[in-house]
Design a protein around this motif. Structure first.
Motif, PDB file in Angstrom:
ATOM      1  N   GLY A 112       0.778  -1.231   0.000  1.00 28.22           N
ATOM      2  CA  GLY A 112       0.000   0.000   0.000  1.00 28.22           C
ATOM      3  C   GLY A 112       0.804   1.272   0.000  1.00 28.22           C
ATOM      4  N   ALA A 113       1.816   1.334  -0.838  1.00 24.82           N
ATOM      5  CA  ALA A 113       2.610   2.561  -0.925  1.00 24.82           C
ATOM      6  C   ALA A 113       1.718   3.707  -1.395  1.00 24.82           C
ATOM      7  N   ILE A 114       1.731   4.805  -0.685  1.00 30.93           N
ATOM      8  CA  ILE A 114       0.889   5.947  -1.034  1.00 30.93           C
ATOM      9  C   ILE A 114       1.486   6.627  -2.250  1.00 30.93           C
ATOM     10  N   ARG A 115       0.707   6.705  -3.335  1.00 26.85           N
ATOM     11  CA  ARG A 115       1.187   7.264  -4.597  1.00 26.85           C
ATOM     12  C   ARG A 115       0.673   8.683  -4.850  1.00 26.85           C
ATOM     13  N   GLU A 116      -0.522   9.002  -4.369  1.00 25.76           N
ATOM     14  CA  GLU A 116      -1.104  10.324  -4.618  1.00 25.76           C
ATOM     15  C   GLU A 116      -1.812  10.823  -3.370  1.00 25.76           C
ATOM     16  N   ILE A 117      -1.755  12.128  -3.170  1.00 30.04           N
ATOM     17  CA  ILE A 117      -2.478  12.810  -2.093  1.00 30.04           C
ATOM     18  C   ILE A 117      -3.250  13.949  -2.728  1.00 30.04           C
ATOM     19  N   TYR A 118      -4.568  13.951  -2.543  1.00 30.35           N
ATOM     20  CA  TYR A 118      -5.416  14.996  -3.105  1.00 30.35           C
ATOM     21  C   TYR A 118      -6.211  15.672  -1.988  1.00 30.35           C
ATOM     22  N   PRO A 119      -6.080  16.965  -1.815  1.00 27.00           N
ATOM     23  CA  PRO A 119      -6.938  17.668  -0.855  1.00 27.00           C
ATOM     24  C   PRO A 119      -8.276  18.017  -1.506  1.00 27.00           C
ATOM     25  N   ILE A 120      -9.337  17.936  -0.727  1.00 27.87           N
ATOM     26  CA  ILE A 120     -10.672  18.253  -1.215  1.00 27.87           C
ATOM     27  C   ILE A 120     -11.296  19.224  -0.225  1.00 27.87           C
ATOM     28  N   ASP A 121     -11.679  20.394  -0.711  1.00 29.28           N
ATOM     29  CA  ASP A 121     -12.366  21.378   0.122  1.00 29.28           C
ATOM     30  C   ASP A 121     -13.848  21.347  -0.215  1.00 29.28           C
ATOM     31  N   THR A 122     -14.674  21.123   0.783  1.00 33.40           N
ATOM     32  CA  THR A 122     -16.122  21.099   0.598  1.00 33.40           C
ATOM     33  C   THR A 122     -16.751  22.143   1.508  1.00 33.40           C
ATOM     34  N   VAL A 123     -18.051  22.311   1.373  1.00 29.56           N
ATOM     35  CA  VAL A 123     -18.754  23.241   2.257  1.00 29.56           C
ATOM     36  C   VAL A 123     -18.854  22.668   3.670  1.00 29.56           C
ATOM     37  N   PHE A 124     -18.626  21.371   3.813  1.00 27.08           N
ATOM     38  CA  PHE A 124     -18.702  20.725   5.117  1.00 27.08           C
ATOM     39  C   PHE A 124     -17.360  20.651   5.824  1.00 27.08           C
ATOM     40  N   GLY A 125     -16.262  20.946   5.122  1.00 22.48           N
ATOM     41  CA  GLY A 125     -14.944  20.887   5.743  1.00 22.48           C
ATOM     42  C   GLY A 125     -13.883  20.446   4.758  1.00 22.48           C
ATOM     43  N   HIS A 126     -12.749  20.039   5.292  1.00 27.87           N
ATOM     44  CA  HIS A 126     -11.609  19.636   4.479  1.00 27.87           C
ATOM     45  C   HIS A 126     -11.474  18.115   4.501  1.00 27.87           C
ATOM     46  N   LEU A 127     -11.164  17.543   3.352  1.00 30.35           N
ATOM     47  CA  LEU A 127     -10.934  16.110   3.219  1.00 30.35           C
ATOM     48  C   LEU A 127      -9.597  15.883   2.534  1.00 30.35           C
ATOM     49  N   ILE A 128      -8.984  14.727   2.806  1.00 26.09           N
ATOM     50  CA  ILE A 128      -7.763  14.311   2.124  1.00 26.09           C
ATOM     51  C   ILE A 128      -8.026  12.948   1.518  1.00 26.09           C
ATOM     52  N   LEU A 129      -7.806  12.820   0.231  1.00 27.81           N
ATOM     53  CA  LEU A 129      -7.967  11.555  -0.471  1.00 27.81           C
ATOM     54  C   LEU A 129      -6.580  10.999  -0.759  1.00 27.81           C
ATOM     55  N   THR A 130      -6.332   9.749  -0.353  1.00 32.64           N
ATOM     56  CA  THR A 130      -5.045   9.113  -0.617  1.00 32.64           C
ATOM     57  C   THR A 130      -5.265   7.888  -1.497  1.00 32.64           C
ATOM     58  N   CYS A 131      -4.390   7.712  -2.477  1.00 31.83           N
ATOM     59  CA  CYS A 131      -4.426   6.575  -3.390  1.00 31.83           C
ATOM     60  C   CYS A 131      -3.147   5.771  -3.195  1.00 31.83           C
ATOM     61  N   ALA A 132      -3.300   4.447  -3.076  1.00 33.81           N
ATOM     62  CA  ALA A 132      -2.149   3.580  -2.831  1.00 33.81           C
ATOM     63  C   ALA A 132      -1.849   2.713  -4.041  1.00 33.81           C
ATOM     64  N   ALA A 133      -0.688   2.073  -4.016  1.00 30.70           N
ATOM     65  CA  ALA A 133      -0.232   1.240  -5.132  1.00 30.70           C
ATOM     66  C   ALA A 133      -1.080  -0.013  -5.300  1.00 30.70           C
ATOM     67  N   ASP A 134      -1.738  -0.488  -4.234  1.00 30.87           N
ATOM     68  CA  ASP A 134      -2.561  -1.680  -4.344  1.00 30.87           C
ATOM     69  C   ASP A 134      -3.973  -1.383  -4.837  1.00 30.87           C
ATOM     70  N   GLY A 135      -4.250  -0.137  -5.191  1.00 23.96           N
ATOM     71  CA  GLY A 135      -5.546   0.249  -5.732  1.00 23.96           C
ATOM     72  C   GLY A 135      -6.537   0.765  -4.706  1.00 23.96           C
ATOM     73  N   SER A 136      -6.161   0.798  -3.455  1.00 26.39           N
ATOM     74  CA  SER A 136      -7.077   1.286  -2.431  1.00 26.39           C
ATOM     75  C   SER A 136      -7.101   2.808  -2.424  1.00 26.39           C
ATOM     76  N   ILE A 137      -8.284   3.354  -2.177  1.00 20.09           N
ATOM     77  CA  ILE A 137      -8.499   4.800  -2.097  1.00 20.09           C
ATOM     78  C   ILE A 137      -9.175   5.076  -0.760  1.00 20.09           C
ATOM     79  N   LEU A 138      -8.594   5.943   0.028  1.00 17.43           N
ATOM     80  CA  LEU A 138      -9.153   6.285   1.336  1.00 17.43           C
ATOM     81  C   LEU A 138      -9.424   7.783   1.390  1.00 17.43           C
ATOM     82  N   ILE A 139     -10.514   8.144   2.063  1.00 15.45           N
ATOM     83  CA  ILE A 139     -10.871   9.549   2.269  1.00 15.45           C
ATOM     84  C   ILE A 139     -10.807   9.822   3.763  1.00 15.45           C
ATOM     85  N   HIS A 140     -10.099  10.887   4.140  1.00 19.37           N
ATOM     86  CA  HIS A 140      -9.882  11.225   5.532  1.00 19.37           C
ATOM     87  C   HIS A 140     -10.449  12.616   5.794  1.00 19.37           C
TER      88      HIS A 140
END
Length: 87
Positions: free
Chosen positions: A55-83
Protein backbone atom coordinates in the motif's frame (compact mmCIF):
# COMPACT_ATOMS: atom_id res chain seq x y z
CA UNK A 1 7.20 9.07 -1.25
CA UNK A 2 4.72 11.72 -2.26
CA UNK A 3 3.93 15.02 -0.61
CA UNK A 4 1.45 17.86 -0.63
CA UNK A 5 1.79 21.37 0.75
CA UNK A 6 -0.83 24.06 0.30
CA UNK A 7 0.77 27.52 -0.05
CA UNK A 8 -1.60 29.26 2.37
CA UNK A 9 -1.57 26.46 4.95
CA UNK A 10 0.90 25.67 7.70
CA UNK A 11 0.90 21.88 7.20
CA UNK A 12 2.76 19.55 4.86
CA UNK A 13 1.43 16.03 4.18
CA UNK A 14 3.83 13.19 3.36
CA UNK A 15 2.87 9.73 2.07
CA UNK A 16 5.41 6.93 2.37
CA UNK A 17 6.03 3.59 0.66
CA UNK A 18 4.98 1.65 3.77
CA UNK A 19 1.44 3.12 3.77
CA UNK A 20 2.06 5.71 6.45
CA UNK A 21 0.67 9.23 6.15
CA UNK A 22 2.57 11.86 8.13
CA UNK A 23 1.21 15.36 8.68
CA UNK A 24 3.73 17.98 9.80
CA UNK A 25 2.88 21.34 11.31
CA UNK A 26 5.31 23.86 9.88
CA UNK A 27 6.80 26.22 12.39
CA UNK A 28 9.54 28.64 11.53
CA UNK A 29 12.37 29.92 13.62
CA UNK A 30 14.62 32.86 12.78
CA UNK A 31 17.83 31.67 11.16
CA UNK A 32 19.97 34.37 9.61
CA UNK A 33 22.29 32.10 7.59
CA UNK A 34 19.66 30.22 5.57
CA UNK A 35 16.27 31.96 5.67
CA UNK A 36 14.65 29.59 3.15
CA UNK A 37 15.34 26.40 5.11
CA UNK A 38 14.06 27.50 8.48
CA UNK A 39 11.13 25.09 8.90
CA UNK A 40 11.01 22.79 11.88
CA UNK A 41 9.31 19.45 11.31
CA UNK A 42 9.26 18.37 14.96
CA UNK A 43 5.49 18.46 15.50
CA UNK A 44 3.70 15.79 13.42
CA UNK A 45 0.95 13.18 13.37
CA UNK A 46 1.79 9.67 12.17
CA UNK A 47 -1.10 7.64 10.71
CA UNK A 48 -0.70 4.05 9.53
CA UNK A 49 -3.48 3.87 6.94
CA UNK A 50 -2.66 1.64 4.00
CA UNK A 51 -1.17 -1.87 3.77
CA UNK A 52 2.47 -1.91 4.89
CA UNK A 53 3.64 -4.28 2.11
CA UNK A 54 1.59 -3.32 -0.97
CA UNK A 55 0.00 0.00 0.00
CA UNK A 56 2.61 2.56 -0.93
CA UNK A 57 0.89 5.95 -1.03
CA UNK A 58 1.19 7.26 -4.60
CA UNK A 59 -1.10 10.32 -4.62
CA UNK A 60 -2.48 12.81 -2.09
CA UNK A 61 -5.42 15.00 -3.10
CA UNK A 62 -6.94 17.67 -0.85
CA UNK A 63 -10.67 18.25 -1.22
CA UNK A 64 -12.37 21.38 0.12
CA UNK A 65 -16.12 21.10 0.60
CA UNK A 66 -18.75 23.24 2.26
CA UNK A 67 -18.70 20.73 5.12
CA UNK A 68 -14.94 20.89 5.74
CA UNK A 69 -11.61 19.64 4.48
CA UNK A 70 -10.93 16.11 3.22
CA UNK A 71 -7.76 14.31 2.12
CA UNK A 72 -7.97 11.56 -0.47
CA UNK A 73 -5.04 9.11 -0.62
CA UNK A 74 -4.43 6.57 -3.39
CA UNK A 75 -2.15 3.58 -2.83
CA UNK A 76 -0.23 1.24 -5.13
CA UNK A 77 -2.56 -1.68 -4.34
CA UNK A 78 -5.55 0.25 -5.73
CA UNK A 79 -7.08 1.29 -2.43
CA UNK A 80 -8.50 4.80 -2.10
CA UNK A 81 -9.15 6.29 1.34
CA UNK A 82 -10.87 9.55 2.27
CA UNK A 83 -9.88 11.23 5.53
CA UNK A 84 -11.66 14.06 7.30
CA UNK A 85 -9.45 16.86 8.60
CA UNK A 86 -10.45 18.45 11.88
CA UNK A 87 -8.81 21.77 12.49
Amino acid sequence: MCSYCRPDDNHVILGFSNGILRIHRLTSRPIKATPFFNWQLDDFWLLSLHDAHNGAIREIYPIDTVFGHLILTCAADGSILIHEVNE
